[in-house]
Design an enzyme around this catalytic site. Structure first.
Site, PDB file in Angstrom:
ATOM      1  N   GLU A   1      37.987  51.479  40.312  1.00 21.42           N
ATOM      2  CA  GLU A   1      37.362  50.661  39.101  1.00 21.42           C
ATOM      3  C   GLU A   1      36.590  51.577  38.354  1.00 21.42           C
ATOM      4  O   GLU A   1      36.526  51.189  36.953  1.00 21.42           O
ATOM      5  CB  GLU A   1      36.871  49.678  39.650  1.00 21.42           C
ATOM      6  CG  GLU A   1      37.545  48.547  40.340  1.00 21.42           C
ATOM      7  CD  GLU A   1      37.756  48.743  41.886  1.00 21.42           C
ATOM      8  OE1 GLU A   1      37.397  49.751  42.157  1.00 21.42           O
ATOM      9  OE2 GLU A   1      38.425  48.175  42.406  1.00 21.42           O
TER      10      GLU A   1
ATOM     11  N   PHE B   1      33.973  43.485  41.150  1.00 16.61           N
ATOM     12  CA  PHE B   1      34.190  44.856  40.996  1.00 16.61           C
ATOM     13  C   PHE B   1      34.345  45.456  39.629  1.00 16.61           C
ATOM     14  O   PHE B   1      33.813  46.485  39.467  1.00 16.61           O
ATOM     15  CB  PHE B   1      35.537  45.229  41.458  1.00 16.61           C
ATOM     16  CG  PHE B   1      35.874  44.659  42.874  1.00 16.61           C
ATOM     17  CD1 PHE B   1      35.010  45.047  43.914  1.00 16.61           C
ATOM     18  CD2 PHE B   1      36.964  43.858  43.231  1.00 16.61           C
ATOM     19  CE1 PHE B   1      35.197  44.428  45.217  1.00 16.61           C
ATOM     20  CE2 PHE B   1      37.176  43.538  44.787  1.00 16.61           C
ATOM     21  CZ  PHE B   1      36.144  43.818  45.273  1.00 16.61           C
TER      22      PHE B   1
ATOM     23  N   ARG C   1      42.138  31.440  37.096  1.00 16.96           N
ATOM     24  CA  ARG C   1      43.367  31.581  37.206  1.00 16.96           C
ATOM     25  C   ARG C   1      44.181  30.367  38.024  1.00 16.96           C
ATOM     26  O   ARG C   1      43.576  29.505  38.271  1.00 16.96           O
ATOM     27  CB  ARG C   1      43.654  32.941  38.209  1.00 16.96           C
ATOM     28  CG  ARG C   1      43.348  32.712  39.508  1.00 16.96           C
ATOM     29  CD  ARG C   1      43.542  33.953  40.068  1.00 16.96           C
ATOM     30  NE  ARG C   1      43.231  33.707  41.779  1.00 16.96           N
ATOM     31  CZ  ARG C   1      43.484  34.217  42.623  1.00 16.96           C
ATOM     32  NH1 ARG C   1      44.285  35.755  42.525  1.00 16.96           N
ATOM     33  NH2 ARG C   1      43.206  34.012  43.717  1.00 16.96           N
TER      34      ARG C   1
ATOM     35  N   SER D   1      47.220  38.843  41.155  1.00 14.59           N
ATOM     36  CA  SER D   1      45.838  38.349  41.402  1.00 14.59           C
ATOM     37  C   SER D   1      44.970  38.053  40.051  1.00 14.59           C
ATOM     38  O   SER D   1      44.300  37.087  39.885  1.00 14.59           O
ATOM     39  CB  SER D   1      45.017  38.967  42.492  1.00 14.59           C
ATOM     40  OG  SER D   1      45.760  39.178  43.750  1.00 14.59           O
TER      41      SER D   1
END
Lengths: 284, 321
Positions: free
Chosen positions: B63, B88, B171, B42
């Site tokens: 994270e 995040f 992306r 991703s």
């Protein structure tokens, strides 16, 4: 006293050194109006052992890549770190007497590079074990032999990030990482058992894939025995839990919740020095 | 500021430029380390993972640990690129970023995927406040690229840059806006795309597409705008903004973000602090969390597409008269 290699003094020498460090801690606390003295006294045996017997350091070459890294996670344990670094020749000990003054590099909470030898900032709890994991990954990746020591408190074990870091250390097989916990049983709001019980701490770390030893963290013989074993074998990340007494060595400080932060007037300072040296004229 | 002409490519798309950029960077710079948080595909770091497995670490869904592991690596001289969705690596780990990355000025590159309304997963996954959070941190450089060319050029540029960087990352199919032969991305430099005298449009990130799409519609209305593209939100190109602001009384900013403390606020500060006196219209989310949905749907729902840009400009110009 600069040096280029490990000091490795004997257990007896370490005991003497720890007592001298205690004396300096009391003196600075008195002269500068206060410190987290009770915590400093609980951790000082562990830190003395690590610095004077195990760490490969070169105070005259701060960026020497082969040095072992010492990362202090609870930044409010700064004073014992400063006392040891000054004693090892990282900076002039007169700096200690400016502790927490406005503009002094000897800040109440230790921050990376404010004083020579302070590797990391530890003001916000629970983050530094992860940084140790990053440094240990680097050493593995680049085939470097130095070790990473991370000094933690027991209170900060409440932080979830500690357990993320603990998982990742064993996942990545970081046998170059040695953590220590000064388990003095107290956090800000009181005994850790009452605030947030993290026991059984040793079993938890073992379940996370660590080698764990639990000793009396104010007994130099026990500390040395455990750490000698850790530095010689080491197939996993290692944790030394030092069961300590907050305020160790000074009766009125020991496990006294009134002294999360300690201020010493002259009579208390004299009393502390008397107890430490056994010489009742010492404080006169 | 670059020359206004000749920097645009023929319109088109480029597939996964970040994935490619990261592998190329890994080839040329052996100190680059990639950290992921269970989102390898991703966040398009799978290419690097497969090519350089030794320098790739999957930290799992952790994270905070990921960010501080990066700090440890960076202190030792590595150049870690930290990945997850934008929400995040900003919101969730804000204190780790503040205390250990920004406060110590550590050389960590933070890559936040699928910024703002380009995520269709709803408000938990839409980074609509990431620019604000990162812009507030001293020492932090903040970049919001608009297209594949900028991504391909910005990735090596931020690796070269010494200090912490937050970059938003598109992306999959990414628009190709700038001609890779003629455009030269530089941290802290704005790009003037068109000069005109009626209104100054200032866009960042994915919103440059919408601003470009508004140009023919404006032309139909006999409106000749200046179009300025800002890819570095911090440090912002104050000189270019002051110059662009001098072209017309009306300025309109458009961002894929809340209008607070991102692009629009930055421009407002420059106008006010320099006594420029322009009228400013800020387009973006207005003090609200967005709904889930496709980019097209969300741009329509929150009035951020080219048609809305034109409407706002017409309204702004009418109010001036």
């Amino acid at each position: 006293m600069p040096f280029d290699c490990i000091l490795a003094p004997s257990t007896e020498e370490l005991k003497d050194r720890a007592q001298l460090n205690r004396k300096t801690l009391i003196d600075i606390t008195y002269q500068t109006g206060g410190s987290y003295l009770a915590q400093a006294l609980s951790v000082i045996d562990l830190m003395t052992a690590v610095f004077y017997r195990y760490l490969k350091l070169n105070p005259s070459q701060l960026d020497w890549d082969g040095r072992d890294r010492f990362l202090l996670s609870p930044g409010h344990y700064a004073l014992p770190l400063y006392v040891i670094l000054a004693n090892l020749g990282y900076f002039d000990s007169s700096v200690l007497y400016t502790f927490k003054e406005n503009g002094s590099p000897a800040e109440l909470i230790s921050h990376r590079h404010t004083l020579p030898g302070v590797e990391i900032s530890g003001g916000s709890l629970g983050q530094v074990l992860s940084i140790g994991v990053g440094m240990a990954l680097h050493a593995k990746l680049r085939a470097k032999a130095h070790k990473i020591f991370v000094m933690m408190s027991d209170g900060e074990q409440d932080e979830g990030q500690i357990w993320e870091a603990a998982s990742s250390a064993s996942h990545f097989g970081l046998n170059n990482l040695i953590a220590l916990i000064d388990k003095n049983g107290f956090q800000v709001d009181g005994p850790t058992q009452g605030v947030m019980n993290m026991e059984p701490l040793a079993e938890k770390y073992r379940a996370f894939g660590w080698d764990v030893a639990e000793v009396n963290g104010n007994e130099m013989d026990e500390i040395v025995k455990a750490l000698d074993e850790f530095v010689s074998k080491g197939t996993k990340p290692c944790l030394l839990i030092g069961n300590t007494i907050r305020g160790k060595g000074i009766s009125f400080l020991e496990n006294n919740i009134d002294f999360h932060y300690t201020r010493l007037d002259k009579s208390l300072k004299d009393k502390a020095n008397c107890e430490l040296t056994g010489d009742w004229d010492a404080g006169m | 500021m670059q020359e206004c002409k000749y920097i645009l490519a023929k319109s088109g798309q480029d597939f996964a430029p970040y994935k490619r950029a990261l592998v190329m960077l890994g080839e040329s710079n052996k100190r680059v380390i990639v950290l992921g948080a269970d989102l390898s595909n991703s966040t398009e770091i799978d290419g690097f993972r497969d090519r350089f497995p030794d320098r790739f670490f999957n930290i799992g869904v952790a994270e905070q640990n990921e960010m501080n592991i990066a700090v440890g690596l960076a202190i030792e001289g590595e150049i870690p690129f930290v990945h997850s969705f934008g929400v995040f690596v900003t919101r969730r780990v804000y204190e780790q970023v503040c205390v250990q990355v920004a406060m110590q000025n550590i050389n960590v590159k933070i890559v936040g995927s699928i910024p703002g309304l380009t995520s269709r997963l709803g408000p938990t996954h839409q980074a609509i406040d990431d620019l604000a959070l990162m812009r507030t941190l001293p020492n932090m450089t903040v970049i919001d690229p608009a297209d594949a060319t900028e991504i391909l050029q910005a990735v090596p540029a931020i690796a070269e840059h010494s200090g912490p960087v937050y970059i938003r990352m598109m992306r999959r199919e990414v628009p190709l806006i700038f001609d890779p032969e003629k455009y030269h991305f530089q941290i802290g430099k704005a790009a003037c795309i068109q000069e005109g005298q009626d209104v100054t449009i200032i866009a960042c990130g994915v919103m440059l597409q919408n601003a470009l799409a508004s140009l023919p519609l404006l032309e139909q209305n006999n409106i000749n705008p200046t179009l300025l593209h800002i890819s570095t939100i911090k440090p912002i190109d104050t000189t270019a903004i002051i110059e662009a602001a001098s072209k017309s009384r009306l300025i309109i900013t458009i961002e894929n973000h809340l209008i607070t403390n991102g692009l629009g606020s930055s421009i407002a500060e420059i106008i006010a602090e320099n006594g420029l006196g322009n009228t400013l219209i800020r387009m973006g989310l207005r003090d609200e969390f967005a709904a889930p949905g496709t980019q097209e749907y969300l741009f329509e729902r929150y009035q951020l597409n080219s048609r809305h840009i034109v409407e706002k400009i017409l309204e702004g110009l009418k109010n001036k008269k």
